[in-house]
Design an enzyme around this catalytic site. Structure first.
Site, PDB file in Angstrom:
ATOM      1  N   ASP A 171    -103.960 -61.325  38.059  1.00  0.00           N
ATOM      2  CA  ASP A 171    -104.083 -62.498  37.186  1.00  0.00           C
ATOM      3  C   ASP A 171    -103.970 -63.796  37.996  1.00  0.00           C
ATOM      4  O   ASP A 171    -103.339 -63.822  39.050  1.00  0.00           O
ATOM      5  CB  ASP A 171    -103.000 -62.439  36.093  1.00  0.00           C
ATOM      6  CG  ASP A 171    -103.332 -63.336  34.913  1.00  0.00           C
ATOM      7  OD1 ASP A 171    -104.505 -63.772  34.791  1.00  0.00           O
ATOM      8  OD2 ASP A 171    -102.416 -63.614  34.117  1.00  0.00           O
ATOM      9  N   HIS A 189    -112.663 -66.217  40.750  1.00  0.00           N
ATOM     10  CA  HIS A 189    -112.927 -64.770  40.678  1.00  0.00           C
ATOM     11  C   HIS A 189    -113.518 -64.263  42.002  1.00  0.00           C
ATOM     12  O   HIS A 189    -113.209 -63.153  42.434  1.00  0.00           O
ATOM     13  CB  HIS A 189    -113.864 -64.444  39.514  1.00  0.00           C
ATOM     14  CG  HIS A 189    -113.248 -64.741  38.173  1.00  0.00           C
ATOM     15  ND1 HIS A 189    -111.967 -64.377  37.856  1.00  0.00           N
ATOM     16  CD2 HIS A 189    -113.736 -65.390  37.078  1.00  0.00           C
ATOM     17  CE1 HIS A 189    -111.691 -64.767  36.618  1.00  0.00           C
ATOM     18  NE2 HIS A 189    -112.744 -65.396  36.127  1.00  0.00           N
ATOM     19  N   LEU A 196    -106.487 -42.398  49.966  1.00  0.00           N
ATOM     20  CA  LEU A 196    -105.944 -43.299  48.947  1.00  0.00           C
ATOM     21  C   LEU A 196    -106.831 -43.180  47.709  1.00  0.00           C
ATOM     22  O   LEU A 196    -108.049 -43.051  47.837  1.00  0.00           O
ATOM     23  CB  LEU A 196    -105.970 -44.730  49.501  1.00  0.00           C
ATOM     24  CG  LEU A 196    -105.280 -45.849  48.725  1.00  0.00           C
ATOM     25  CD1 LEU A 196    -104.753 -46.901  49.707  1.00  0.00           C
ATOM     26  CD2 LEU A 196    -106.203 -46.534  47.746  1.00  0.00           C
TER      27      LEU A 196
HETATM   28  C1  IPE Z   1    -105.041 -59.497  32.126  1.00  0.00           C
HETATM   29  O1  IPE Z   1    -105.185 -60.850  32.374  1.00  0.00           O
HETATM   30  C2  IPE Z   1    -106.323 -58.792  32.381  1.00  0.00           C
HETATM   31  C3  IPE Z   1    -106.716 -58.687  33.791  1.00  0.00           C
HETATM   32  C4  IPE Z   1    -106.026 -59.115  34.814  1.00  0.00           C
HETATM   33  C5  IPE Z   1    -107.971 -58.037  34.026  1.00  0.00           C
HETATM   34  P1  IPE Z   1    -105.532 -61.883  31.205  1.00  0.00           P
HETATM   35  O2  IPE Z   1    -105.602 -63.213  31.850  1.00  0.00           O
HETATM   36  O3  IPE Z   1    -106.749 -61.436  30.475  1.00  0.00           O
HETATM   37  O4  IPE Z   1    -104.277 -61.748  30.255  1.00  0.00           O
HETATM   38  P2  IPE Z   1    -103.740 -62.719  29.099  1.00  0.00           P
HETATM   39  O5  IPE Z   1    -104.925 -63.138  28.309  1.00  0.00           O
HETATM   40  O6  IPE Z   1    -103.081 -63.887  29.788  1.00  0.00           O
HETATM   41  O7  IPE Z   1    -102.756 -61.893  28.354  1.00  0.00           O
HETATM   42  C1  IPE Z   2    -107.620 -62.692  36.191  1.00  0.00           C
HETATM   43  O1  IPE Z   2    -107.604 -64.069  36.343  1.00  0.00           O
HETATM   44  C2  IPE Z   2    -109.004 -62.119  36.184  1.00  0.00           C
HETATM   45  C3  IPE Z   2    -109.433 -61.591  34.891  1.00  0.00           C
HETATM   46  C4  IPE Z   2    -108.730 -61.563  33.808  1.00  0.00           C
HETATM   47  C5  IPE Z   2    -110.792 -61.073  34.818  1.00  0.00           C
HETATM   48  P1  IPE Z   2    -107.763 -65.039  35.093  1.00  0.00           P
HETATM   49  O2  IPE Z   2    -109.213 -65.365  34.952  1.00  0.00           O
HETATM   50  O3  IPE Z   2    -107.134 -64.499  33.888  1.00  0.00           O
HETATM   51  O4  IPE Z   2    -106.983 -66.313  35.622  1.00  0.00           O
HETATM   52  P2  IPE Z   2    -106.094 -67.307  34.755  1.00  0.00           P
HETATM   53  O5  IPE Z   2    -105.063 -66.481  34.038  1.00  0.00           O
HETATM   54  O6  IPE Z   2    -107.028 -68.005  33.818  1.00  0.00           O
HETATM   55  O7  IPE Z   2    -105.489 -68.218  35.768  1.00  0.00           O
HETATM   56 MG    MG Z   3    -105.255 -64.700  33.081  1.00  0.00          MG
END
Ligand code: IPE
Ligand code: IPE
Ligand code: MG
Length: 243
Positions: free
Chosen positions: A22, A39, A133
């Site tokens: 995240d 990303h 792995l």
């Molecule tokens: C969780 O992150 C999903 C992934 C890392 C793929 P999100 O950014 O989607 O989670 P929420 O929305 O903060 O719960």
């Molecule tokens: C995690 O990073 C990647 C996915 C959920 C696909 P985020 O895109 O959720 O990043 P934040 O939480 O907005 O910083």
């Molecule tokens: Mg996120």
């Protein structure tokens, strides 16, 4: 560094570490960049973390890449992510295979592009005998969807009520045959599972760091493992029984 050596100063190394990757968006925002640049940086970081996991002797790595809820994001962002997944499953395959990595997909195939499905299936097929792995990619993954899918398949298979046990249900999950995660690491500071491995993480240790995923490096992994090393896992028993 040779495989496994990095963990020499740690008492116990988890067999299975699952990462909730995240913070890509916030990483980009902090730099005035579009979210998809975050990303891309996150995708680059996967290689670094996988190498570090190998150095520490971790045998199972699961990456939460895209949840069943992430489809609700703006179309541009979803398209950018799917392009990244389509490219990465192609361009990283040869090296992962060379390094003895077995690739698995956890999640629903429906909803993914035919190209991405083919690439995930091809990667799993080509690497199925690798043992160094096991890398599981949770993509279009939801913990609740996984349990629903498992129950449907159990009913289709004609299981009787008395055949439904924790063990049999586990065999119908996407993770059939994988050990449960010992440690769930979440980057970017949130204290929630966001529908990740709700069944399998029932007894996992949880570690959250404010560091955004693109900045999560070998030293950050070492800190997570050092924290895990300090935990007393009791599984409901008393300390002296659970040793
Ligand atoms: C969780 O992150 C999903 C992934 C890392 C793929 P999100 O950014 O989607 O989670 P929420 O929305 O903060 O719960
Ligand atoms: C995690 O990073 C990647 C996915 C959920 C696909 P985020 O895109 O959720 O990043 P934040 O939480 O907005 O910083
Ligand atoms: Mg996120």
């Amino acid at each position: 560094m040779a495989e496994g050596d990095a963990g020499a100063s740690l008492g116990k190394i988890p067999q299975h570490v699952a990462f909730i990757m995240d913070g890509n968006g916030r990483w980009a925002q902090a730099r005035g960049l579009p979210r998809n640049a975050g990303h891309r940086a996150g995708r680059e970081n996967v290689r670094r973390v996988l190498d570090a996991c190998g150095e520490f002797g971790i045998k199972h790595v699961t990456l939460y890449a895209f949840s069943t809820e992430n489809w609700k994001r703006p179309t541009d962002e979803v398209r950018g992510l799917m392009n990244l997944f389509e490219n990465a499953t192609d361009s990283e395959l040869a090296e992962l295979h060379r390094n003895g990595v077995q690739i698995r997909h956890l999640g629903r195939q429906e909803g993914l592009s035919p190209l991405l499905r083919n690439r995930l299936n091809h990667a799993a097929q080509q690497t199925r005998n690798n043992t160094k792995l096991v890398l599981s990619i949770a993509l279009n993954y939801g913990g609740r969807a996984e349990i629903v899918d498992a129950v449907r398949r159990m009913i289709e298979a004609g299981l009787r009520p008395e055949d439904v046990t924790e063990e049999s249900l586990s065999r119908y999950l996407y993770t059939a045959g994988l050990p449960d995660p010992d440690l769930v690491v979440r980057t970017a500071g949130e204290m929630r599972l966001s529908n990740f491995m709700v069944w399998q993480a029932a007894y996992a240790e949880y570690y959250s760091t404010p560091t955004f995923w693109p900045d999560f490096d070998r030293e950050e992994l070492r800190k997570a493992l050092a924290s895990y090393d300090q935990r007393h896992r009791r599984f409901g028993q008393l300390d002296q029984q659970a040793k």
